[in-house]
Design a protein around this motif. Sequence first.
Motif, mmCIF file in Angstrom:
data_model
loop_
_atom_site.group_PDB
_atom_site.id
_atom_site.type_symbol
_atom_site.label_atom_id
_atom_site.label_comp_id
_atom_site.label_asym_id
_atom_site.label_seq_id
_atom_site.Cartn_x
_atom_site.Cartn_y
_atom_site.Cartn_z
ATOM 1 N N ARG A 34 -6.363 -16.207 6.903
ATOM 2 C CA ARG A 34 -5.994 -17.597 7.155
ATOM 3 C C ARG A 34 -6.975 -18.225 8.141
ATOM 4 O O ARG A 34 -7.277 -17.655 9.185
ATOM 5 C CB ARG A 34 -4.573 -17.694 7.693
ATOM 6 C CG ARG A 34 -3.542 -17.111 6.737
ATOM 7 C CD ARG A 34 -2.120 -17.330 7.201
ATOM 8 N NE ARG A 34 -1.170 -16.713 6.286
ATOM 9 C CZ ARG A 34 -0.733 -17.276 5.156
ATOM 10 N NH1 ARG A 34 -1.179 -18.477 4.818
ATOM 11 N NH2 ARG A 34 0.125 -16.634 4.374
ATOM 12 N N LEU A 35 -7.449 -19.407 7.789
ATOM 13 C CA LEU A 35 -8.402 -20.133 8.616
ATOM 14 C C LEU A 35 -7.663 -21.251 9.352
ATOM 15 O O LEU A 35 -7.191 -22.213 8.716
ATOM 16 C CB LEU A 35 -9.523 -20.712 7.761
ATOM 17 C CG LEU A 35 -10.569 -21.559 8.484
ATOM 18 C CD1 LEU A 35 -11.316 -20.713 9.521
ATOM 19 C CD2 LEU A 35 -11.561 -22.148 7.480
ATOM 20 N N PRO A 36 -7.560 -21.142 10.686
ATOM 21 C CA PRO A 36 -6.888 -22.216 11.425
ATOM 22 C C PRO A 36 -7.654 -23.534 11.290
ATOM 23 O O PRO A 36 -8.877 -23.560 11.118
ATOM 24 C CB PRO A 36 -6.891 -21.710 12.868
ATOM 25 C CG PRO A 36 -7.056 -20.233 12.767
ATOM 26 C CD PRO A 36 -7.931 -20.025 11.550
ATOM 27 N N MET A 37 -6.913 -24.613 11.414
ATOM 28 C CA MET A 37 -7.484 -25.937 11.211
ATOM 29 C C MET A 37 -8.535 -26.240 12.273
ATOM 30 O O MET A 37 -8.286 -26.156 13.470
ATOM 31 C CB MET A 37 -6.364 -26.995 11.249
ATOM 32 C CG MET A 37 -6.823 -28.401 10.960
ATOM 33 S SD MET A 37 -7.409 -28.549 9.264
ATOM 34 C CE MET A 37 -7.922 -30.290 9.264
ATOM 35 N N VAL A 52 -9.315 -13.168 0.105
ATOM 36 C CA VAL A 52 -8.841 -14.506 -0.238
ATOM 37 C C VAL A 52 -8.687 -15.298 1.054
ATOM 38 O O VAL A 52 -7.985 -14.868 1.981
ATOM 39 C CB VAL A 52 -7.508 -14.452 -1.006
ATOM 40 C CG1 VAL A 52 -6.961 -15.864 -1.244
ATOM 41 C CG2 VAL A 52 -7.694 -13.744 -2.336
ATOM 42 N N ILE A 53 -9.363 -16.457 1.136
ATOM 43 C CA ILE A 53 -9.334 -17.317 2.326
ATOM 44 C C ILE A 53 -8.341 -18.451 2.073
ATOM 45 O O ILE A 53 -8.417 -19.140 1.049
ATOM 46 C CB ILE A 53 -10.726 -17.887 2.639
ATOM 47 C CG1 ILE A 53 -11.754 -16.751 2.716
ATOM 48 C CG2 ILE A 53 -10.691 -18.681 3.929
ATOM 49 C CD1 ILE A 53 -11.458 -15.741 3.796
ATOM 50 N N SER A 54 -7.448 -18.616 3.014
ATOM 51 C CA SER A 54 -6.447 -19.683 2.913
ATOM 52 C C SER A 54 -6.712 -20.716 4.000
ATOM 53 O O SER A 54 -6.858 -20.370 5.186
ATOM 54 C CB SER A 54 -5.033 -19.103 3.079
ATOM 55 O OG SER A 54 -4.068 -20.130 3.072
ATOM 56 N N VAL A 55 -6.807 -22.014 3.598
ATOM 57 C CA VAL A 55 -7.036 -23.109 4.544
ATOM 58 C C VAL A 55 -5.774 -23.946 4.674
ATOM 59 O O VAL A 55 -4.865 -23.914 3.818
ATOM 60 C CB VAL A 55 -8.210 -23.993 4.070
ATOM 61 C CG1 VAL A 55 -9.500 -23.208 4.112
ATOM 62 C CG2 VAL A 55 -7.966 -24.513 2.663
ATOM 63 N N ALA A 56 -5.719 -24.708 5.766
ATOM 64 C CA ALA A 56 -4.487 -25.468 6.064
ATOM 65 C C ALA A 56 -4.300 -26.655 5.126
ATOM 66 O O ALA A 56 -3.163 -26.979 4.728
ATOM 67 C CB ALA A 56 -4.508 -25.943 7.517
ATOM 68 N N GLU A 57 -5.377 -27.330 4.728
ATOM 69 C CA GLU A 57 -5.298 -28.499 3.856
ATOM 70 C C GLU A 57 -6.097 -28.242 2.590
ATOM 71 O O GLU A 57 -6.989 -27.395 2.568
ATOM 72 C CB GLU A 57 -5.847 -29.741 4.566
ATOM 73 C CG GLU A 57 -5.039 -30.169 5.776
ATOM 74 C CD GLU A 57 -5.615 -31.428 6.405
ATOM 75 O OE1 GLU A 57 -6.540 -32.017 5.788
ATOM 76 O OE2 GLU A 57 -5.144 -31.804 7.482
ATOM 77 N N PRO A 58 -5.802 -28.983 1.526
ATOM 78 C CA PRO A 58 -6.599 -28.839 0.307
ATOM 79 C C PRO A 58 -8.052 -29.194 0.587
ATOM 80 O O PRO A 58 -8.368 -30.181 1.235
ATOM 81 C CB PRO A 58 -5.950 -29.820 -0.660
ATOM 82 C CG PRO A 58 -4.554 -29.966 -0.170
ATOM 83 C CD PRO A 58 -4.618 -29.868 1.323
ATOM 84 N N SER A 59 -8.937 -28.339 0.115
ATOM 85 C CA SER A 59 -10.364 -28.519 0.357
ATOM 86 C C SER A 59 -10.992 -29.241 -0.815
ATOM 87 O O SER A 59 -10.586 -29.086 -1.967
ATOM 88 C CB SER A 59 -11.054 -27.177 0.575
ATOM 89 O OG SER A 59 -10.889 -26.362 -0.570
#
Length: 487
Positions: A34-37, A52-59
């Motif tokens: 998980r990538l913090p904002m 798998v990288i998860s971001v806070a908002e849609p990229s």
Amino acid sequence: MITRVHRIATALVAVATALLLSGEAGAQDAVVERLPMGQTIDMSMPLFKSRVISVAEPSGRVAVGNPDVADIIVISPTQMYVLAKDVGTTNLLFWSRDNRLLGSINLEVAHDLEGLKQKLYQLLPSEPIEVYSAQRSIILKGRASNVSAMNAAVRLAEGYLAQVQTAKKAQQFEQESASRREDKAVGNVINLIEVGGSQQVMLKVKVAEIERTELKRLNANFLAVYSGSDGTIGGVNGGGVMDAAGAFLPTPFRIISQGFFGTFVDDNFRFNMALDAAKENGLAKILAEPTLTTLTGQEAEFLSGGEFPIPVPQGTVAGGVTIEFKPYGVGLKFLPVVLSDGRINLKINVSVSELTRDAGVTLQDENVSSRFVIPSLRQRSASATVELGDGQSMGLAGLLDDKLRESVSKFPGLGSVPILGALFRSSEYQKGQTELVILVTPYLAKPVAPGSVTLPTDKFVDPSDVDFYLMGRLEGSAEPSSGHQVK
């Protein structure tokens, strides 16, 4: 066309894998990062592994600093699939749909050190070996109990290092000549492992040779001449020549070592005879006891003998001769490797050579009345690879050399007559037998205190004037006199 198809196939496999992982909750927790904002994080991945990288908002947009190190595929607006392709470092950037930077990742792709550690623990559980990665190389550090364990650890690391070569080949197939990235070396296994225990080997070698020779010789030479008023007649066994006047002159008879001779002369008859008869027995003993000490894995060499000169002509220059030296004697080469439980793997090569004139070469200088006699070498050698314990011995025997030579020269007809035929023939019988035995004993050598070593000169006392001149002694008395103290 091939490159494009390959990229599409890779992407489809990656997407399918990521969807499968995202469908399993337990697996997703293990591989999702998980990538913090708005933050930058550091992440490390083994070669050929994925995350798998998860971001806070849609990229809306992603970028990879070095596509040769890692590849990224968008599988959903908030999840990206990252595959480690080669050892190295790069960074990943993520932007939102309104071009705001959501965050970045500093990615380092290293060797699969965890897998290597597990293999080392499974195969070498008692060896405390640490594993590190530095750029494209693998570093091994720790302490091994023996050389075999160290070599096994190095070979395992070399197997994991071969993955880098696989990555290079995959890049060449995928990118062909389109990539501008220069080829990098595969890397090395840097061995910093220390080996415990005694790692010095002392080798004691005994070379024993017995040579027996036997010679029997019987040469009969005679001259019989009858001279009368009408002419001269005679016989000879031993050779002769004709003088300038045509008269026959017999060769002077010669007895080499032992024999009999006799002469009978009267007015018209002369008879000379020389009987050369000999029987010789010879015995020679050669004993050498060289001792060498070396580190495990390092070759040691020993030669007890000498060198003899060989003249070598230099081109077409008149009189241009250089001298080269050929060694001879008792030579020893050995390469020890200390194994576990005090075992020693030993590669040994022993040779015994001596000068002989049986097959020598004589060089004659046409411009100068000088000759060079170059002797030949008679050599016996043996080589073996064995495994012995500390203090155990191995013998190299069966090196026998048996030679027999017989020759008979006789007067035709008369030399075959029984008994009296011995006066008309020369015979020689020569036999030689040599037996060579080599005994090898390796020891694990350890340092000793200087005071515990006794030298041959420790008990030597210089003789005084009285001992030397009056008593004829080469050494002084056991108790040194004043002024001759032994330190």
